[in-house]
Design a protein around this motif. Structure first.
Motif, PDB file in Angstrom:
ATOM      1  N   TYR A   6       0.840  -1.191   0.000  1.00 20.63           N
ATOM      2  CA  TYR A   6       0.000   0.000   0.000  1.00 20.63           C
ATOM      3  C   TYR A   6       0.877   1.244   0.000  1.00 20.63           C
ATOM      4  O   TYR A   6       1.943   1.271   0.590  1.00 20.63           O
ATOM      5  CB  TYR A   6      -0.903   0.026   1.234  1.00 20.63           C
ATOM      6  CG  TYR A   6      -1.972  -1.021   1.206  1.00 20.63           C
ATOM      7  CD1 TYR A   6      -3.074  -0.883   0.379  1.00 20.63           C
ATOM      8  CD2 TYR A   6      -1.884  -2.163   1.992  1.00 20.63           C
ATOM      9  CE1 TYR A   6      -4.067  -1.848   0.344  1.00 20.63           C
ATOM     10  CE2 TYR A   6      -2.870  -3.129   1.956  1.00 20.63           C
ATOM     11  CZ  TYR A   6      -3.957  -2.967   1.137  1.00 20.63           C
ATOM     12  OH  TYR A   6      -4.917  -3.918   1.102  1.00 20.63           O
ATOM     13  N   GLY A   7       0.409   2.287  -0.673  1.00 18.91           N
ATOM     14  CA  GLY A   7       1.102   3.568  -0.676  1.00 18.91           C
ATOM     15  C   GLY A   7       0.244   4.620   0.007  1.00 18.91           C
ATOM     16  O   GLY A   7      -0.970   4.597  -0.082  1.00 18.91           O
ATOM     17  N   GLU A   8       0.897   5.527   0.695  1.00 14.04           N
ATOM     18  CA  GLU A   8       0.180   6.578   1.419  1.00 14.04           C
ATOM     19  C   GLU A   8      -0.298   7.643   0.433  1.00 14.04           C
ATOM     20  O   GLU A   8       0.474   8.100  -0.410  1.00 14.04           O
ATOM     21  CB  GLU A   8       1.127   7.197   2.443  1.00 14.04           C
ATOM     22  CG  GLU A   8       0.506   8.260   3.294  1.00 14.04           C
ATOM     23  CD  GLU A   8       1.516   8.849   4.260  1.00 14.04           C
ATOM     24  OE1 GLU A   8       2.231   9.774   3.854  1.00 14.04           O
ATOM     25  OE2 GLU A   8       1.580   8.376   5.407  1.00 14.04           O
ATOM     26  N   ILE A   9      -1.558   8.015   0.524  1.00 15.73           N
ATOM     27  CA  ILE A   9      -2.057   9.081  -0.351  1.00 15.73           C
ATOM     28  C   ILE A   9      -2.373  10.353   0.429  1.00 15.73           C
ATOM     29  O   ILE A   9      -2.605  11.393  -0.160  1.00 15.73           O
ATOM     30  CB  ILE A   9      -3.300   8.631  -1.155  1.00 15.73           C
ATOM     31  CG1 ILE A   9      -4.460   8.286  -0.254  1.00 15.73           C
ATOM     32  CG2 ILE A   9      -2.963   7.508  -2.082  1.00 15.73           C
ATOM     33  CD1 ILE A   9      -5.780   8.212  -0.967  1.00 15.73           C
ATOM     34  N   CYS A  61      -4.523  15.168  -0.831  1.00 14.74           N
ATOM     35  CA  CYS A  61      -4.371  13.838  -1.427  1.00 14.74           C
ATOM     36  C   CYS A  61      -3.291  13.871  -2.499  1.00 14.74           C
ATOM     37  O   CYS A  61      -3.216  14.802  -3.295  1.00 14.74           O
ATOM     38  CB  CYS A  61      -5.691  13.371  -2.039  1.00 14.74           C
ATOM     39  SG  CYS A  61      -6.930  13.027  -0.799  1.00 14.74           S
ATOM     40  N   ALA A  62      -2.469  12.837  -2.514  1.00 15.91           N
ATOM     41  CA  ALA A  62      -1.438  12.705  -3.540  1.00 15.91           C
ATOM     42  C   ALA A  62      -2.109  12.200  -4.813  1.00 15.91           C
ATOM     43  O   ALA A  62      -2.288  11.007  -5.014  1.00 15.91           O
ATOM     44  CB  ALA A  62      -0.359  11.743  -3.064  1.00 15.91           C
ATOM     45  N   ARG A  65      -0.641   9.368  -7.105  1.00 10.79           N
ATOM     46  CA  ARG A  65      -0.747   8.021  -6.514  1.00 10.79           C
ATOM     47  C   ARG A  65      -2.174   7.498  -6.590  1.00 10.79           C
ATOM     48  O   ARG A  65      -2.389   6.308  -6.772  1.00 10.79           O
ATOM     49  CB  ARG A  65      -0.286   8.043  -5.060  1.00 10.79           C
ATOM     50  CG  ARG A  65       1.198   8.169  -4.921  1.00 10.79           C
ATOM     51  CD  ARG A  65       1.610   7.989  -3.487  1.00 10.79           C
ATOM     52  NE  ARG A  65       3.036   8.193  -3.349  1.00 10.79           N
ATOM     53  CZ  ARG A  65       3.677   8.068  -2.206  1.00 10.79           C
ATOM     54  NH1 ARG A  65       3.023   7.743  -1.117  1.00 10.79           N
ATOM     55  NH2 ARG A  65       4.968   8.269  -2.148  1.00 10.79           N
ATOM     56  N   VAL A  68      -2.787   6.308 -10.222  1.00  6.98           N
ATOM     57  CA  VAL A  68      -2.115   5.026 -10.463  1.00  6.98           C
ATOM     58  C   VAL A  68      -2.896   3.891  -9.802  1.00  6.98           C
ATOM     59  O   VAL A  68      -3.098   2.827 -10.406  1.00  6.98           O
ATOM     60  CB  VAL A  68      -0.653   5.066  -9.956  1.00  6.98           C
ATOM     61  CG1 VAL A  68      -0.042   3.680  -9.927  1.00  6.98           C
ATOM     62  CG2 VAL A  68       0.178   5.992 -10.824  1.00  6.98           C
ATOM     63  N   ALA A  69      -3.370   4.104  -8.581  1.00  2.42           N
ATOM     64  CA  ALA A  69      -4.131   3.062  -7.887  1.00  2.42           C
ATOM     65  C   ALA A  69      -5.426   2.736  -8.632  1.00  2.42           C
ATOM     66  O   ALA A  69      -5.798   1.565  -8.770  1.00  2.42           O
ATOM     67  CB  ALA A  69      -4.440   3.500  -6.459  1.00  2.42           C
TER      68      ALA A  69
END
Length: 84
Positions: A6-9, A61-62, A65, A68-69
């Motif tokens: 998981y990536g942080e958004i 919010c990023a 990312r 991409v998600a």
């Protein structure tokens, strides 16, 4: 899925009074919260001590990312993306 993790958004942090001290952001508590210990007796107005506020530091919010998600999760076998 592409990264396998998981990536942080977005994030938020409690900075307590660190930022407020630098910016000198203060508040004056209510008399009932200021710790008056006069036993309920009336007395002359005293200057209440001010305190530093506690601040929150939050990011937006990023967006890259998030895109991409969405693309990775809703991409079809033929390469198109169908978002419900």
């Amino acid at each position: 899925p592409g990264l396998g993790r998981y990536g942080e958004i977005s994030s938020a942090s409690n900075c307590t009074d660190y930022q407020a001290r630098r910016l000198n952001i203060r508040y004056k508590p209510d008399a009932k919260d200021a710790g008056n210990e006069d036993g309920g007796k009336k007395k002359k107005k005293s200057k209440a001590k001010t305190n530093f506020v506690h601040t929150l530091n939050g990011t937006g919010c990023a967006v890259p990312r998030m895109i991409v998600a969405i693309l990775e999760n809703f991409q079809q076998a033929d390469g198109t993306v169908v978002v419900p």
